[in-house]
Scaffold this motif. Structure first.
Motif: not given
Length: 186
Positions: A119, A108, A103
């Motif tokens: 993300r 998000i 990540s």
């Protein structure tokens, strides 16, 4: 008559295959003050244990057709920066292939506990064996999975088992590194 058809689009999920190698050494994570945590939304993981500052492992059970589980390393304000040729290297045993989910700092959503959900992109490491046991997480592979990914702001690395990656219905995954925060039970 033969020919070739090329279709271009945007936004497709892409899972790059990355071949495990025989070369280390593992990354020293002491700069990041991180410890592994169990990630088990599907109740597949048992016997999650960190034995010292260099190793953690977990047992997994048959994930069926759509379940997943594993372990996660989260990074706080000091984060790995892979943008200038750096890499994170881990030694893994117990499986012949494994998904590593990485990540970055793009939020998000929100996790159930109120923390930010970042993300992530997945890499499928293949050809794992007693010889080829090192996983090299590099910016080039992360950017292949998602152009625009921020390899300079890694917020977590997860080691995931799911039905597409497991050769056996049950087993144990062991991950070796260096410099994990470790609090022994006394």
């Amino acid at each position: 008559p033969t020919g070739q058809v090329t279709v271009k689009t945007q936004g497709l999920v892409f899972l790059p295959n990355v071949v495990a190698t025989a070369t280390g050494p593992v990354t020293d994570l002491s700069t990041y003050s991180t410890a592994p945590g169990e990630m088990d939304p599907s109740n597949l993981i048992t016997n999650f244990i960190q034995t010292n500052s260099t190793q953690f492992s977990f047992n997994y059970s048959d994930p069926g057709t759509s379940k997943f589980g594993g372990a996660i390393l989260s990074f706080g304000s000091t984060r790995p920066d892979l943008s200038t040729g750096g890499e994170l290297v881990f030694e893994v045993s117990g499986v012949t292939q494994l998904i590593v989910s990485v990540s970055d700092d793009v939020v998000i959503g929100t996790n159930p506990d109120g923390s930010p959900q970042y993300r992530s992109v997945n890499l499928l490491f293949t050809n794992l064996s007693a010889t080829n046991k090192y996983l090299h997480v590099k910016a080039s592979d992360l950017l292949l999975a998602l152009p625009g990914f921020h390899p300079s702001q890694i917020t977590s690395v997860s080691f995931i088992v799911d039905p597409k990656t497991l050769p056996l219905p049950t087993g144990q995954v062991t991950v070796k590194t260096q410099g994990l925060v470790f609090l022994p039970n006394v």
